[in-house]
Design a protein around this motif. Structure first.
Motif, PDB file in Angstrom:
ATOM      1  N   ARG A 274       0.467  -1.084   0.336  1.00 18.94           N
ATOM      2  CA  ARG A 274       0.160  -0.079  -0.024  1.00 18.94           C
ATOM      3  C   ARG A 274       0.789   1.341   0.190  1.00 18.94           C
ATOM      4  O   ARG A 274       1.944   1.447   0.795  1.00 18.94           O
ATOM      5  N   GLY A 275       0.671   1.963  -0.798  1.00 16.68           N
ATOM      6  CA  GLY A 275       0.689   3.229  -1.145  1.00 16.68           C
ATOM      7  C   GLY A 275       1.837   3.664  -1.640  1.00 16.68           C
ATOM      8  O   GLY A 275       3.135   4.784  -1.807  1.00 16.68           O
ATOM      9  N   GLU A 276       2.415   2.816  -2.602  1.00 16.56           N
ATOM     10  CA  GLU A 276       4.233   2.418  -3.693  1.00 16.56           C
ATOM     11  C   GLU A 276       3.376   3.110  -4.484  1.00 16.56           C
ATOM     12  O   GLU A 276       2.784   3.842  -5.218  1.00 16.56           O
ATOM     13  N   THR A 277       4.770   3.734  -5.209  1.00 16.26           N
ATOM     14  CA  THR A 277       4.560   4.472  -6.985  1.00 16.26           C
ATOM     15  C   THR A 277       4.850   3.420  -7.602  1.00 16.26           C
ATOM     16  O   THR A 277       6.185   3.081  -7.913  1.00 16.26           O
ATOM     17  N   VAL A 278       4.124   3.200  -8.324  1.00 17.32           N
ATOM     18  CA  VAL A 278       3.961   2.140  -9.520  1.00 17.32           C
ATOM     19  C   VAL A 278       3.933   2.875 -10.868  1.00 17.32           C
ATOM     20  O   VAL A 278       3.512   3.774 -10.966  1.00 17.32           O
ATOM     21  N   ILE A 279       5.100   2.546 -11.757  1.00 12.89           N
ATOM     22  CA  ILE A 279       5.173   2.654 -13.119  1.00 12.89           C
ATOM     23  C   ILE A 279       4.287   1.961 -13.852  1.00 12.89           C
ATOM     24  O   ILE A 279       5.734   0.655 -13.970  1.00 12.89           O
ATOM     25  N   VAL A 280       3.899   1.894 -14.556  1.00 14.01           N
ATOM     26  CA  VAL A 280       3.000   1.000 -15.824  1.00 14.01           C
ATOM     27  C   VAL A 280       3.760   0.882 -16.824  1.00 14.01           C
ATOM     28  O   VAL A 280       3.061   2.699 -17.666  1.00 14.01           O
ATOM     29  N   LEU A 281       4.796   0.620 -18.105  1.00 13.01           N
ATOM     30  CA  LEU A 281       5.191   0.799 -19.330  1.00 13.01           C
ATOM     31  C   LEU A 281       3.957  -0.073 -19.905  1.00 13.01           C
ATOM     32  O   LEU A 281       3.205  -1.244 -19.809  1.00 13.01           O
TER      33      LEU A 281
ATOM     34  N   LEU B  47      -6.452  -2.442 -11.543  1.00  9.86           N
ATOM     35  CA  LEU B  47      -5.592  -3.282 -10.050  1.00  9.86           C
ATOM     36  C   LEU B  47      -4.877  -2.450  -9.552  1.00  9.86           C
ATOM     37  O   LEU B  47      -4.522  -2.745  -7.822  1.00  9.86           O
ATOM     38  N   ALA B  48      -4.080  -1.647  -9.484  1.00 10.47           N
ATOM     39  CA  ALA B  48      -2.635  -1.408  -8.920  1.00 10.47           C
ATOM     40  C   ALA B  48      -3.549  -0.372  -7.489  1.00 10.47           C
ATOM     41  O   ALA B  48      -3.507  -0.328  -6.811  1.00 10.47           O
ATOM     42  N   ARG B  49      -4.130   0.985  -8.438  1.00 17.02           N
ATOM     43  CA  ARG B  49      -5.246   1.523  -7.908  1.00 17.02           C
ATOM     44  C   ARG B  49      -6.273   0.790  -6.694  1.00 17.02           C
ATOM     45  O   ARG B  49      -6.159   1.037  -6.081  1.00 17.02           O
ATOM     46  N   LEU B  50      -6.424  -0.433  -7.283  1.00 12.52           N
ATOM     47  CA  LEU B  50      -7.034  -1.344  -6.392  1.00 12.52           C
ATOM     48  C   LEU B  50      -6.804  -1.858  -4.680  1.00 12.52           C
ATOM     49  O   LEU B  50      -7.653  -2.100  -4.364  1.00 12.52           O
ATOM     50  N   TYR B  51      -5.815  -1.567  -5.099  1.00  8.19           N
ATOM     51  CA  TYR B  51      -4.469  -3.192  -4.483  1.00  8.19           C
ATOM     52  C   TYR B  51      -3.367  -1.765  -3.426  1.00  8.19           C
ATOM     53  O   TYR B  51      -2.690  -2.167  -2.922  1.00  8.19           O
TER      54      TYR B  51
END
Ligand code: NAP
Length: 321
Positions: free
Chosen positions: A133-140, A153-157
């Motif tokens: 939770r709270g992590e920054t994710v980069i989606v290519l 899904l990143a948002r939902l999780y």
């Protein structure tokens, strides 16, 4: 029955009349409602994949949604990876233990569009990528199906900031529609632009990122790796941009990065089914959707060609309902 049939590896398939399949003792006949055309279908049919040259003729389609005795099910197949037929036909014989019953409210075409790409996004984020939770994710590749699903899904999780990176303007718009906080353009024409691209992605991330989800490899992956914090993770699940990547040792070493590979093919049957149930429930709840276009079975050869040439605005789904 009507079916799509591949005769020559590397050529588009044709639509033909075919005998109905006869299920073996452990199989049931599924009446197909929707079957997507995905990169893996074309890779298998090319005859150049690591699965080898497929035995022809065969019905392509590594997954689909259909009905059995009134039950709506999603199913995987091994078409193109092993001898046997896939989902792009009115009827397909599937092992009973491979069927995943869909929850009420999950639309067949929607689930077919999400399919294995959303399963990969789900498992690469959670199981392999260990998103916290709270992590920054980069989606290519954020405008593709893996990318659109990964952003939602990143948002939902519980991700904090989610940055999408996509090549085309349309892909960038799909990433924004999926809920990315920021979207950056990918320029992958010049091999020398890793640093410039890293600056752009890093600026959008607004601080060191924790996790990169990478269906592209190549320059975008090398650039995104430079935006990770010490101990950050990058999960590679495809090579849509390039089979090779100018990832430098000093970037991996100096940050003690974890560069991880992912394939759906390593999942157990139960893992795959559980992931599909999660994906389908999010879709039924209205929390997960990807751009897709319905195509009649008779138009499969032209749709196949469009997918091969990258002339799509979302997942092409053959509609047989
Ligand atoms: N490991 C697994 O288990 C697994 C599962 C599913 C998929 N995959 C792989 O993941 C990749 C994406 O799958 P998908 O279902 O999302 O496919 P998709 O919906 O067809 O999307 C492909 C994306 O790749 C982008 N792209 C293509 N060439 C590019 C390039 N040279 N530079 C930058 N972007 C490029 C396209 O961007 P534009 O929209 O801008 O054209 C598009 O958004 C494929 O390689 C697929 O085989 C792996």
């Amino acid at each position: 029955m009507r079916a799509v049939e591949l005769h020559t590896p590397g050529d588009p398939p044709a639509v033909v009349d075919r005998a109905e399949p006869v299920p073996s003792a452990d199989q049931v006949l599924v009446r197909v409602a929707a079957a997507p055309i995905v990169p893996l279908d074309l890779l298998c049919a090319s005859g150049t994949s690591y699965f080898g040259t497929p035995r022809t003729p065969y019905v392509p389609g590594v997954q689909g949604v259909g009905t059995v005795d009134g039950r709506v099910v999603w199913f995987p197949t091994t078409a193109g990876m092993a001898p046997g037929d896939g989902s792009m036909a009115e009827l397909v014989a599937v092992a009973e233990h491979d069927l995943v019953t869909l929850p009420d409210g999950a639309a067949p075409a929607e689930v077919a569009a999400l399919g294995l790409s959303a399963i990969a996004a789900h498992m690469a984020l959670t199981w392999r990528g260990e998103l916290a939770r709270g992590e920054t994710v980069i989606v290519l590749g954020a405008g593709g199906v893996v990318g659109q699903a990964a952003i939602q899904l990143a948002r939902l999780y519980g991700a904090g900031r989610v940055v999408g990176a996509a090549r085309s303007h349309a892909g960038q718009q799909r990433a924004l529609a999926a809920g990315a906080d920021a979207v950056v353009a990918l320029d992958t024409d010049s091999p020398g632009d890793v640093t410039e691209l890293a600056d752009r992605i890093g600026g959008a991330a607004d601080g060191p990122a924790d996790l990169v989800l990478d269906p592209l490899f190549g320059v975008p992956a090398a650039a995104a790796a430079k935006c990770l914090r010490p101990g950050g993770r990058m999960v590679n699940l495809g090579s849509s941009a390039d089979e090779h990547c100018p990832l430098d040792s000093s970037t991996i070493r100096s940050r003690s990065l974890r560069v991880l590979g992912y394939t759906n093919n390593e999942l157990t049957r139960d893992q795959k089914a559980e992931a599909m149930r999660a994906v389908a429930q999010h879709a039924a709840d209205g929390d997960l959707t990807v751009a897709h276009e319905l195509v009649p079975l008779e138009d499969a050869p032209a749709a196949w060609q469009r997918q091969a040439e990258g002339r799509t605005t979302g997942r092409l789904v053959l509609s047989l309902g």
